[in-house]
Design an enzyme around this catalytic site. Structure first.
Site, PDB file in Angstrom:
ATOM      1  N   CYS A   2       0.819  -1.216   0.000  1.00 50.73           N
ATOM      2  CA  CYS A   2       0.000   0.000   0.000  1.00 50.73           C
ATOM      3  C   CYS A   2       0.853   1.267   0.000  1.00 50.73           C
ATOM      4  O   CYS A   2       1.937   1.290   0.580  1.00 50.73           O
ATOM      5  CB  CYS A   2      -0.873   0.031   1.243  1.00 50.73           C
ATOM      6  SG  CYS A   2      -1.993  -1.354   1.330  1.00 50.73           S
ATOM      7  N   ARG A  27       5.839  -0.522  -5.819  1.00 51.43           N
ATOM      8  CA  ARG A  27       5.698  -1.248  -4.559  1.00 51.43           C
ATOM      9  C   ARG A  27       4.722  -2.416  -4.670  1.00 51.43           C
ATOM     10  O   ARG A  27       4.675  -3.271  -3.792  1.00 51.43           O
ATOM     11  CB  ARG A  27       5.199  -0.301  -3.467  1.00 51.43           C
ATOM     12  CG  ARG A  27       6.149   0.833  -3.185  1.00 51.43           C
ATOM     13  CD  ARG A  27       5.449   1.944  -2.445  1.00 51.43           C
ATOM     14  NE  ARG A  27       5.040   1.518  -1.113  1.00 51.43           N
ATOM     15  CZ  ARG A  27       5.746   1.752  -0.022  1.00 51.43           C
ATOM     16  NH1 ARG A  27       6.877   2.401  -0.091  1.00 51.43           N
ATOM     17  NH2 ARG A  27       5.311   1.349   1.154  1.00 51.43           N
ATOM     18  N   TRP A  74      -2.845  -2.846  -1.606  1.00 45.26           N
ATOM     19  CA  TRP A  74      -2.415  -4.237  -1.791  1.00 45.26           C
ATOM     20  C   TRP A  74      -3.255  -5.030  -0.795  1.00 45.26           C
ATOM     21  O   TRP A  74      -3.122  -4.849   0.421  1.00 45.26           O
ATOM     22  CB  TRP A  74      -0.925  -4.349  -1.477  1.00 45.26           C
ATOM     23  CG  TRP A  74      -0.294  -5.661  -1.757  1.00 45.26           C
ATOM     24  CD1 TRP A  74       0.173  -6.105  -2.955  1.00 45.26           C
ATOM     25  CD2 TRP A  74      -0.018  -6.693  -0.810  1.00 45.26           C
ATOM     26  NE1 TRP A  74       0.723  -7.362  -2.817  1.00 45.26           N
ATOM     27  CE2 TRP A  74       0.620  -7.744  -1.513  1.00 45.26           C
ATOM     28  CE3 TRP A  74      -0.240  -6.852   0.558  1.00 45.26           C
ATOM     29  CZ2 TRP A  74       1.033  -8.923  -0.903  1.00 45.26           C
ATOM     30  CZ3 TRP A  74       0.169  -8.025   1.168  1.00 45.26           C
ATOM     31  CH2 TRP A  74       0.791  -9.041   0.444  1.00 45.26           C
ATOM     32  N   ASN A 100      -2.367   2.830   5.421  1.00 48.04           N
ATOM     33  CA  ASN A 100      -1.435   1.707   5.284  1.00 48.04           C
ATOM     34  C   ASN A 100      -1.312   1.057   6.650  1.00 48.04           C
ATOM     35  O   ASN A 100      -1.267   1.762   7.658  1.00 48.04           O
ATOM     36  CB  ASN A 100      -0.022   2.185   4.913  1.00 48.04           C
ATOM     37  CG  ASN A 100       0.076   2.696   3.501  1.00 48.04           C
ATOM     38  OD1 ASN A 100      -0.900   2.667   2.760  1.00 48.04           O
ATOM     39  ND2 ASN A 100       1.247   3.179   3.138  1.00 48.04           N
ATOM     40  N   GLY A 101      -1.191  -0.264   6.684  1.00 46.66           N
ATOM     41  CA  GLY A 101      -1.020  -0.946   7.966  1.00 46.66           C
ATOM     42  C   GLY A 101      -2.184  -1.879   8.234  1.00 46.66           C
ATOM     43  O   GLY A 101      -2.934  -2.233   7.315  1.00 46.66           O
ATOM     44  N   GLU A 483      18.216 -18.467  -2.335  1.00 47.00           N
ATOM     45  CA  GLU A 483      17.898 -17.287  -3.136  1.00 47.00           C
ATOM     46  C   GLU A 483      17.494 -17.686  -4.566  1.00 47.00           C
ATOM     47  O   GLU A 483      16.516 -17.168  -5.110  1.00 47.00           O
ATOM     48  CB  GLU A 483      19.109 -16.344  -3.134  1.00 47.00           C
ATOM     49  CG  GLU A 483      18.975 -15.107  -3.988  1.00 47.00           C
ATOM     50  CD  GLU A 483      17.812 -14.196  -3.603  1.00 47.00           C
ATOM     51  OE1 GLU A 483      17.172 -14.408  -2.568  1.00 47.00           O
ATOM     52  OE2 GLU A 483      17.532 -13.272  -4.385  1.00 47.00           O
ATOM     53  N   LYS A 487      13.861 -16.885  -6.289  1.00 45.50           N
ATOM     54  CA  LYS A 487      13.649 -16.181  -7.568  1.00 45.50           C
ATOM     55  C   LYS A 487      12.702 -16.986  -8.442  1.00 45.50           C
ATOM     56  O   LYS A 487      11.775 -16.449  -9.038  1.00 45.50           O
ATOM     57  CB  LYS A 487      14.959 -15.985  -8.340  1.00 45.50           C
ATOM     58  CG  LYS A 487      16.018 -15.089  -7.752  1.00 45.50           C
ATOM     59  CD  LYS A 487      15.605 -13.691  -7.483  1.00 45.50           C
ATOM     60  CE  LYS A 487      15.063 -13.537  -6.097  1.00 45.50           C
ATOM     61  NZ  LYS A 487      15.096 -12.249  -5.486  1.00 45.50           N
ATOM     62  N   GLU A 490       9.021 -17.090  -7.070  1.00 39.83           N
ATOM     63  CA  GLU A 490       8.235 -15.856  -7.033  1.00 39.83           C
ATOM     64  C   GLU A 490       7.844 -15.346  -8.415  1.00 39.83           C
ATOM     65  O   GLU A 490       6.788 -14.750  -8.567  1.00 39.83           O
ATOM     66  CB  GLU A 490       8.898 -14.761  -6.191  1.00 39.83           C
ATOM     67  CG  GLU A 490      10.123 -14.134  -6.749  1.00 39.83           C
ATOM     68  CD  GLU A 490      10.743 -13.111  -5.806  1.00 39.83           C
ATOM     69  OE1 GLU A 490      10.018 -12.263  -5.277  1.00 39.83           O
ATOM     70  OE2 GLU A 490      11.967 -13.167  -5.620  1.00 39.83           O
ATOM     71  N   HIS A 506      19.006 -37.242   4.274  1.00 38.02           N
ATOM     72  CA  HIS A 506      18.287 -37.335   5.556  1.00 38.02           C
ATOM     73  C   HIS A 506      16.778 -37.185   5.362  1.00 38.02           C
ATOM     74  O   HIS A 506      16.060 -36.866   6.299  1.00 38.02           O
ATOM     75  CB  HIS A 506      18.822 -36.284   6.531  1.00 38.02           C
ATOM     76  CG  HIS A 506      20.269 -36.491   6.853  1.00 38.02           C
ATOM     77  ND1 HIS A 506      20.718 -37.561   7.596  1.00 38.02           N
ATOM     78  CD2 HIS A 506      21.377 -35.806   6.488  1.00 38.02           C
ATOM     79  CE1 HIS A 506      22.038 -37.521   7.689  1.00 38.02           C
ATOM     80  NE2 HIS A 506      22.460 -36.456   7.018  1.00 38.02           N
ATOM     81  N   LYS A 605       6.554  -4.931  -3.504  1.00 41.69           N
ATOM     82  CA  LYS A 605       7.970  -4.592  -3.398  1.00 41.69           C
ATOM     83  C   LYS A 605       8.371  -4.281  -1.962  1.00 41.69           C
ATOM     84  O   LYS A 605       9.384  -4.752  -1.487  1.00 41.69           O
ATOM     85  CB  LYS A 605       8.261  -3.403  -4.319  1.00 41.69           C
ATOM     86  CG  LYS A 605       9.724  -3.014  -4.365  1.00 41.69           C
ATOM     87  CD  LYS A 605      10.555  -4.068  -5.077  1.00 41.69           C
ATOM     88  CE  LYS A 605      12.032  -3.764  -5.093  1.00 41.69           C
ATOM     89  NZ  LYS A 605      12.810  -5.012  -5.254  1.00 41.69           N
TER      90      LYS A 605
HETATM   91  C1  F6R Z   1      12.460 -11.318  -3.198  1.00 37.71           C
HETATM   92  C2  F6R Z   1      12.265 -10.083  -2.476  1.00 37.71           C
HETATM   93  C3  F6R Z   1      11.835 -10.141  -1.068  1.00 37.71           C
HETATM   94  C4  F6R Z   1      12.553  -9.044  -0.261  1.00 37.71           C
HETATM   95  C5  F6R Z   1      11.978  -8.969   1.148  1.00 37.71           C
HETATM   96  C6  F6R Z   1      12.732  -7.971   2.001  1.00 37.71           C
HETATM   97  O1  F6R Z   1      12.867 -11.101  -4.508  1.00 37.71           O
HETATM   98  O2  F6R Z   1      12.418  -9.030  -3.032  1.00 37.71           O
HETATM   99  O3  F6R Z   1      12.050 -11.395  -0.493  1.00 37.71           O
HETATM  100  O4  F6R Z   1      13.907  -9.333  -0.227  1.00 37.71           O
HETATM  101  O5  F6R Z   1      10.641  -8.614   1.084  1.00 37.71           O
HETATM  102  O6  F6R Z   1      12.718  -6.720   1.414  1.00 37.71           O
HETATM  103  P1  F6R Z   1      13.743  -5.606   1.849  1.00 37.71           P
HETATM  104  O7  F6R Z   1      15.097  -6.045   1.404  1.00 37.71           O
HETATM  105  O8  F6R Z   1      13.297  -4.367   1.140  1.00 37.71           O
HETATM  106  O9  F6R Z   1      13.659  -5.497   3.331  1.00 37.71           O
END
Ligand code: F6R
Length: 610
Positions: A2, A27, A74, A100-101, A483, A487, A490, A506, A605
């Site tokens: 949001c 975002r 959002w 927001n929140g 990681e 990727k 997501e 295991h 984001k």
């Molecule tokens: C994955 C991704 C998220 C962020 C997470 C933390 O591609 O972007 O997993 O890494 O939401 O975000 P920040 O780094 O902004 O605290």
């Protein structure tokens, strides 16, 4: 997630707010709306989907508003719909609120207000704020907001207007950022949940602290504390990131940001080496060498990709600086009762600096007396303001929801910090200089990986037929696998699990079959032989294997079905080029599968809710 944007001043407020919302688009959101006051009446407009839908609907019947509040939503409480989009109005259409929140006691408040005869029109928790403010209103908007907030449990950033106060916006914050930027000369004020959305020149900016409320008018901003008394706050000059959000000819921001990595890594390292001493240094760094030497333990906090960077840094700090280090997921950590000694340094990692779980964990450790060093990309962010020191990534704006260049920049900055800590302890100068030489080669090595774009695309096409993936690695490569798997899941919505290769036997090896692909990250020299054995066990069970391995390590060709060769690199920095390869692999699989790459479903984001 949001976003709030509000404006009061001489310009067309609705258009200023729509433009402001466009800066918040990155975002992630699913609906948007705005409201303003004209001739004693609130006019509002909301749309599901993109901001240009809101803009075109508004422009069919625009009103010359002198003041407006706007929002990108959002969905948390209630599906994306016009009814659930903000601004929310009270039943009498006197008050409009953007929020927001999360309001944790919204059910109880709804019940209470319903008993008083108030009707509700949405499924959201936010609507109760509008209804409560109108319920508390006795002619003074600020007083009504102050009173209404005393009923709320949860956290918020809000902007509120009332039809009888066409010259006022009231904003308030708890655990959610609100930036108020103004020009006294032009008699205009902007309110936003993200200071980076404020693109007007020469603005002074104030950030609301927890439980503060601001009365915003075109010619002044008054701030009140939680005791309702006025607070004196000195404004800062707003420092804006000067890069604009353009794809520069790439099909997606994600691809552009992947390809920016050699340059971003260069930026992360720029002027941070002292060659003669084989060490690193950081600009305007407030922690003295003696303070750094006194640190006996490091605790790293972060979420998602940033936590993965933290896991790699934890191994590196222990390996080269010999400091006991643990990396904790911030959303879990904040509910523990941690032991924080004076000798603990907390390192908080966040690209955005707005991740609520990370900020809440930082507040918790600071309340226990810890010093917090943040590793962040966004200068005006809450995390930066709440840390004792910050090392900036300098990666430039990361727009794609899927984090790429921030990750490799985080790893670069963390490794440099590890070097500094090691040199302040027992690492000798020659070893420090040899490590610095590895950094020098880093941008070229990443560029070399990216030049294999076509081969990675071909591999992605082949592997895009699989629905299930293991990413296997050992030591530094294990977190790189977490990681890589993140990727893939997501942006392609495939089932991908990052796992330590040595743990397969295991239990998880039971899942291996010809329909489950294994992506093996073999970039760790110390455990290279070990991962070969682990992969033999996969091969013996007919599991297809794509290996990412250092050039020259031919043994892997007899085990893996496909090999992508990467430039040889020391173990401590290997996650960086391997991440770049995994990002491109995930990107091209997502393309094969036709998913929305820059705005994947259900994701935002900046994650500003718990
Ligand atoms: C994955 C991704 C998220 C962020 C997470 C933390 O591609 O972007 O997993 O890494 O939401 O975000 P920040 O780094 O902004 O605290």
């Amino acid at each position: 997630m949001c976003g709030i944007f509000a404006y009061i001043g001489p310009r067309d407020s609705a258009q200023v707010c729509i433009d402001g919302l466009k800066h918040l688009e990155y975002r992630g959101y699913d609906s948007a709306g705005l409201a303003g006051i004209l001739e004693g009446k609130i006019h509002s407009c909301k749309e599901i989907g993109k901001i240009h839908s809101l803009e075109s609907t508004w422009l069919q019947n625009p009103h010359p508003l002198k003041l407006a509040i706007a929002h990108t939503r959002w969905a948390t409480h209630g599906k994306p719909s016009r009814e659930n989009a903000h601004p929310h109005l009270d039943a009498t259409h006197s008050v409009a609120v953007v929020h927001n929140g999360i309001i944790e006691n919204h059910q109880a408040l709804r019940h209470m207000l319903r008993e008083l005869g108030v009707n509700f029109y949405s499924d959201t928790d936010s609507e109760v704020i509008a209804q409560l403010i109108q319920h508390s209103y006795e002619g003074d908007l600020l007083a009504a907001v102050q009173k209404a907030l005393t009923y709320l449990k949860g956290f918020w950033a809000i902007a509120v207007i009332h039809k009888d106060h066409p010259d006022q916006i009231v904003a308030a914050a708890r655990e959610n950022p609100i930036a108020i930027a103004y020009s006294l000369e032009r008699q205009e004020v902007f309110v936003s949940s993200d200071a980076n959305a404020l693109h007007a020149p020469d603005l002074d900016v104030l950030f609301l602290r927890n439980d503060e409320i601001a009365l915003v008018m075109a010619h002044r901003v008054d701030i009140y504390g939680d005791n309702s008394l006025p607070v004196t706050r000195h404004a800062e000059k707003l420092l804006l990131e000067n890069e604009t959000a353009s794809k520069n000819g790439f099909d997606h921001f994600m691809l552009k940001e992947i390809f920016e990595q050699p340059q971003a890594i260069q930026q992360a390292m720029h002027n941070r080496f002292i060659e003669d001493f084989g060490t690193a240094e950081f600009e305007a760094f407030p922690l003295a060498p003696s303070e750094l030497q006194a640190i006996k333990r490091i605790l790293i906090l972060g979420c998602g990709t940033s936590w993965h960077a933290g896991c790699i840094a934890a191994s590196l700090f222990e390996d080269i600086a010999r400091i006991p280090t643990q990396a904790e997921i911030a959303s879990e950590f904040r509910y523990k009762n941690p032991i924080i000694s004076e000798e603990t340094l907390v390192v908080a990692i966040s690209q955005s600096g707005e991740t609520l779980d990370t900020i809440a964990a930082v507040r918790e450790v600071r309340a226990k007396g810890a010093k917090v060093l943040s590793i962040c990309n966004v200068r005006n962010s809450t995390l930066v303001r709440e840390s004792d020191a910050c090392l900036f990534l300098r990666a430039g704006p990361e727009i794609s929801v899927c984090s790429t260049k921030a990750f490799t920049s985080q790893l670069t900055v963390l490794a440099l910090f590890g070097l500094l800590m090691a040199r302040l302890r027992h690492m000798d100068k020659t070893t420090g200089q040899a490590f610095l030489a590895e950094f020098h080669d880093l941008p070229d090595k990443v560029a070399k990986v990216l030049r294999q774009q076509e081969q990675i695309q071909r591999l992605a096409k082949k592997y895009s037929q699989f629905e299930h993936f293991f990413f296997l690695g050992r030591h530094y490569m294990y977190a790189a696998c977490l990681e890589g798997a993140l990727k893939l899941k997501e942006i392609s919505y495939l089932n991908a699990i990052g796992y330590p290769a040595g743990e397969m036997k295991h239990g998880p090896i039971a899942l291996v079959n010809p329909l489950l692909a294994t992506v093996a990250l073999c970039g760790n020299a110390r455990t290279y032989e070990k991962i070969l054995s682990n992969l033999m066990e996969i091969k013996a069970r007919n599991g297809p294997i794509l290996a990412l391995a250092p050039e020259g390590c031919q043994e892997i060709t007899s085990i893996a079905d496909d090999v992508l060769w990467l430039p040889p690199i020391c173990d401590e920095l290997a996650a960086i080029p391997y991440a770049a390869a995994s990002q491109l692999f995930a990107y091209y699989i997502a393309r094969e599968r036709g998913t929305e790459i820059d705005q994947p479903r259900n994701l935002a984001k900046s994650v500003t809710v718990e």
